[in-house]
Write an enzyme that holds these catalytic residues in place. Structure first.
Site, PDB file in Angstrom:
ATOM      1  N   LYS A   1      -5.224  29.522  74.550  1.00 51.41           N
ATOM      2  CA  LYS A   1      -5.543  28.083  74.399  1.00 51.41           C
ATOM      3  C   LYS A   1      -6.838  27.944  73.603  1.00 51.41           C
ATOM      4  O   LYS A   1      -7.071  28.710  72.673  1.00 51.41           O
ATOM      5  CB  LYS A   1      -5.619  27.418  75.770  1.00 51.41           C
ATOM      6  CG  LYS A   1      -4.429  27.783  76.658  1.00 51.41           C
ATOM      7  CD  LYS A   1      -4.331  26.949  77.877  1.00 51.41           C
ATOM      8  CE  LYS A   1      -3.236  27.501  78.768  1.00 51.41           C
ATOM      9  NZ  LYS A   1      -2.595  26.495  79.583  1.00 51.41           N
TER      10      LYS A   1
ATOM     11  N   SER B   1       1.389  29.887  85.514  1.00 50.53           N
ATOM     12  CA  SER B   1       0.594  30.501  86.585  1.00 50.53           C
ATOM     13  C   SER B   1       1.028  31.929  86.917  1.00 50.53           C
ATOM     14  O   SER B   1       1.056  32.316  88.082  1.00 50.53           O
ATOM     15  CB  SER B   1       0.603  29.607  87.836  1.00 50.53           C
ATOM     16  OG  SER B   1       0.015  28.348  87.543  1.00 50.53           O
TER      17      SER B   1
ATOM     18  N   GLY C   1      -1.047  26.099  84.551  1.00 50.10           N
ATOM     19  CA  GLY C   1      -2.452  25.895  84.898  1.00 50.10           C
ATOM     20  C   GLY C   1      -2.665  25.254  86.260  1.00 50.10           C
ATOM     21  O   GLY C   1      -3.760  24.787  86.567  1.00 50.10           O
TER      22      GLY C   1
ATOM     23  N   HIS D   1       4.408  24.372  72.542  1.00 53.66           N
ATOM     24  CA  HIS D   1       3.801  24.482  73.877  1.00 53.66           C
ATOM     25  C   HIS D   1       3.718  23.086  74.501  1.00 53.66           C
ATOM     26  O   HIS D   1       3.497  22.097  73.797  1.00 53.66           O
ATOM     27  CB  HIS D   1       2.412  25.111  73.764  1.00 53.66           C
ATOM     28  CG  HIS D   1       1.834  25.477  75.092  1.00 53.66           C
ATOM     29  ND1 HIS D   1       1.198  24.554  75.891  1.00 53.66           N
ATOM     30  CD2 HIS D   1       1.820  26.646  75.772  1.00 53.66           C
ATOM     31  CE1 HIS D   1       0.820  25.163  77.011  1.00 53.66           C
ATOM     32  NE2 HIS D   1       1.183  26.428  76.962  1.00 53.66           N
TER      33      HIS D   1
ATOM     34  N   ASN E   1      -1.648  33.515  76.000  1.00 55.95           N
ATOM     35  CA  ASN E   1      -2.005  32.275  75.300  1.00 55.95           C
ATOM     36  C   ASN E   1      -3.424  31.886  75.702  1.00 55.95           C
ATOM     37  O   ASN E   1      -3.650  31.423  76.812  1.00 55.95           O
ATOM     38  CB  ASN E   1      -1.012  31.164  75.697  1.00 55.95           C
ATOM     39  CG  ASN E   1      -1.428  29.813  75.133  1.00 55.95           C
ATOM     40  OD1 ASN E   1      -2.211  29.741  74.187  1.00 55.95           O
ATOM     41  ND2 ASN E   1      -0.905  28.737  75.717  1.00 55.95           N
TER      42      ASN E   1
ATOM     43  N   GLU F   1       8.608  27.355  80.424  1.00 60.78           N
ATOM     44  CA  GLU F   1       7.354  27.018  81.080  1.00 60.78           C
ATOM     45  C   GLU F   1       7.470  25.655  81.771  1.00 60.78           C
ATOM     46  O   GLU F   1       7.235  24.617  81.132  1.00 60.78           O
ATOM     47  CB  GLU F   1       6.226  26.954  80.048  1.00 60.78           C
ATOM     48  CG  GLU F   1       6.015  28.238  79.296  1.00 60.78           C
ATOM     49  CD  GLU F   1       4.575  28.374  78.816  1.00 60.78           C
ATOM     50  OE1 GLU F   1       3.923  29.336  79.227  1.00 60.78           O
ATOM     51  OE2 GLU F   1       4.104  27.502  78.064  1.00 60.78           O
TER      52      GLU F   1
ATOM     53  N   GLU G   1       1.451  21.641  76.040  1.00 60.99           N
ATOM     54  CA  GLU G   1       0.204  20.912  75.753  1.00 60.99           C
ATOM     55  C   GLU G   1       0.266  20.264  74.377  1.00 60.99           C
ATOM     56  O   GLU G   1      -0.318  19.208  74.158  1.00 60.99           O
ATOM     57  CB  GLU G   1      -1.001  21.863  75.900  1.00 60.99           C
ATOM     58  CG  GLU G   1      -1.273  22.172  77.366  1.00 60.99           C
ATOM     59  CD  GLU G   1      -2.010  23.476  77.621  1.00 60.99           C
ATOM     60  OE1 GLU G   1      -2.523  24.087  76.673  1.00 60.99           O
ATOM     61  OE2 GLU G   1      -2.044  23.900  78.801  1.00 60.99           O
TER      62      GLU G   1
ATOM     63  N   GLY H   1      -1.206  32.145  80.483  1.00 61.38           N
ATOM     64  CA  GLY H   1      -2.351  31.349  80.032  1.00 61.38           C
ATOM     65  C   GLY H   1      -3.637  31.841  80.657  1.00 61.38           C
ATOM     66  O   GLY H   1      -4.225  32.846  80.239  1.00 61.38           O
ATOM     67  N   GLY H   2      -4.076  31.150  81.699  1.00 60.14           N
ATOM     68  CA  GLY H   2      -5.367  31.425  82.331  1.00 60.14           C
ATOM     69  C   GLY H   2      -5.636  32.893  82.620  1.00 60.14           C
ATOM     70  O   GLY H   2      -6.722  33.412  82.319  1.00 60.14           O
TER      71      GLY H   2
HETATM   72  C1  PEP Z   1       0.424  28.621  79.211  1.00 64.47           C
HETATM   73  O1  PEP Z   1      -0.516  27.982  78.786  1.00 64.47           O
HETATM   74  O2  PEP Z   1       1.339  28.925  78.435  1.00 64.47           O
HETATM   75  C2  PEP Z   1       0.449  29.002  80.623  1.00 64.47           C
HETATM   76  C3  PEP Z   1       1.540  29.516  81.102  1.00 64.47           C
HETATM   77  O3  PEP Z   1      -0.700  28.787  81.338  1.00 64.47           O
HETATM   78  P1  PEP Z   1      -1.035  29.340  82.820  1.00 64.47           P
HETATM   79  O4  PEP Z   1      -0.599  30.779  82.869  1.00 64.47           O
HETATM   80  O5  PEP Z   1      -2.509  29.180  82.947  1.00 64.47           O
HETATM   81  O6  PEP Z   1      -0.261  28.505  83.783  1.00 64.47           O
END
Ligand code: PEP
Length: 237
Positions: free
Chosen positions: A8, A197, A167, A90, A6, A161, A92, A218-219
């Site tokens: 973002k 994460s 994040g 999601h 993802n 999640e 966010e 994500g990141g």
């Molecule tokens: C996400 O945005 O779905 C996510 C899991 O982010 P991160 O891996 O950065 O925690």
């Protein structure tokens, strides 16, 4: 193992093309891989990944086929672009853009009806976990998705999640992820990805849990080396 990145609101079309061209040549182990760029970069990703097994998914999708919904994009439009799936709900989106279990359900239904693969996200906040409400929250979120999916579960995955892990660098323990995934699977029998994460260092242990069918990253999906390493380690476990 399904590993979805993802992105973002990162990577415009140029950077997307460059990244996807490199991803084509990367060693991704045996994982099934999906990238989820922002809307503006979807076409670039579809072009760069044509004739590969790597899927391209959007980060959201609207429930109507078309209409006066400024800023939204329909499932039919995504399909026309050659997009394979969409993330829906999601945290966010829920947190900053007013998404509710009801709107998530409408988006899930429309996306599945249009033939998109859906990654529907659920997860509790830190306050909800501390108040002992994790199970209740997950039940409500997953039941809304299950009702919307009805008989179309074949094209659906759920991403667990926990909001406190997104994040933040804090990851759910493998045991905690396993428990949440088992609960989700008891309500809706579909693949369940873990998100929050995920990094190369923890991917194998998390993906090694029997109820973990992959990861939503994500990141760490923004960097080619770390994303490829996560893909490889997930399928080693
Ligand atoms: C996400 O945005 O779905 C996510 C899991 O982010 P991160 O891996 O950065 O925690």
């Amino acid at each position: 193992m399904l590993i979805a990145g993802n992105w973002k609101m990162f990577k415009g079309p140029e950077e997307t093309s460059e990244f996807c061209r490199a991803l084509r040549d990367a060693d991704l182990g045996d994982a099934d891989v999906v990238v989820c760029p922002p809307y503006a970069s979807l076409a670039a990703a579809v072009t760069a990944l044509a004739d590969t097994e790597i899927g391209v998914a959007a980060q959201n999708v609207h429930w109507a086929a078309e209409g006066p919904f400024t800023g939204e994009v329909s499932a039919a439009m995504l399909r026309e672009l050659g997009v394979y799936g969409a993330i829906v709900g999601h945290s966010e989106r829920r947190q900053y853009f007013g998404e509710t279990d009801e709107t998530v359900a409408r988006r899930v239904r429309a996306a599945l009806d249009a033939g998109l693969f859906v990654i529907a996200c659920v997860g509790e906040s830190e306050e909800e976990r501390e108040a002992g409400q994790t199970e209740l929250i997950l039940r409500l979120q997953v039941e809304a998705i299950a009702d919307a999916a009805a008989d179309r579960g074949d094209n659906l995955a759920v991403a667990y999640e926990p909001i406190w892990a997104i994040g933040t660098g804090r990851t759910a323990t493998p045991q905690l992820a396993q428990e949440a995934h088992l609960l989700i699977k008891s309500i809706l029998d579909v693949p369940v990805l873990y998100g929050g994460s995920v990094k190369p260092e923890n991917a194998a242990e998390l993906c090694g849990q029997s109820a973990v069918d992959g990861a939503l990253v994500g990141g760490a999906s923004l960097d080619l080396d770390s994303f490829a390493e996560i893909c490889r380690r997930s399928s080693q476990s």
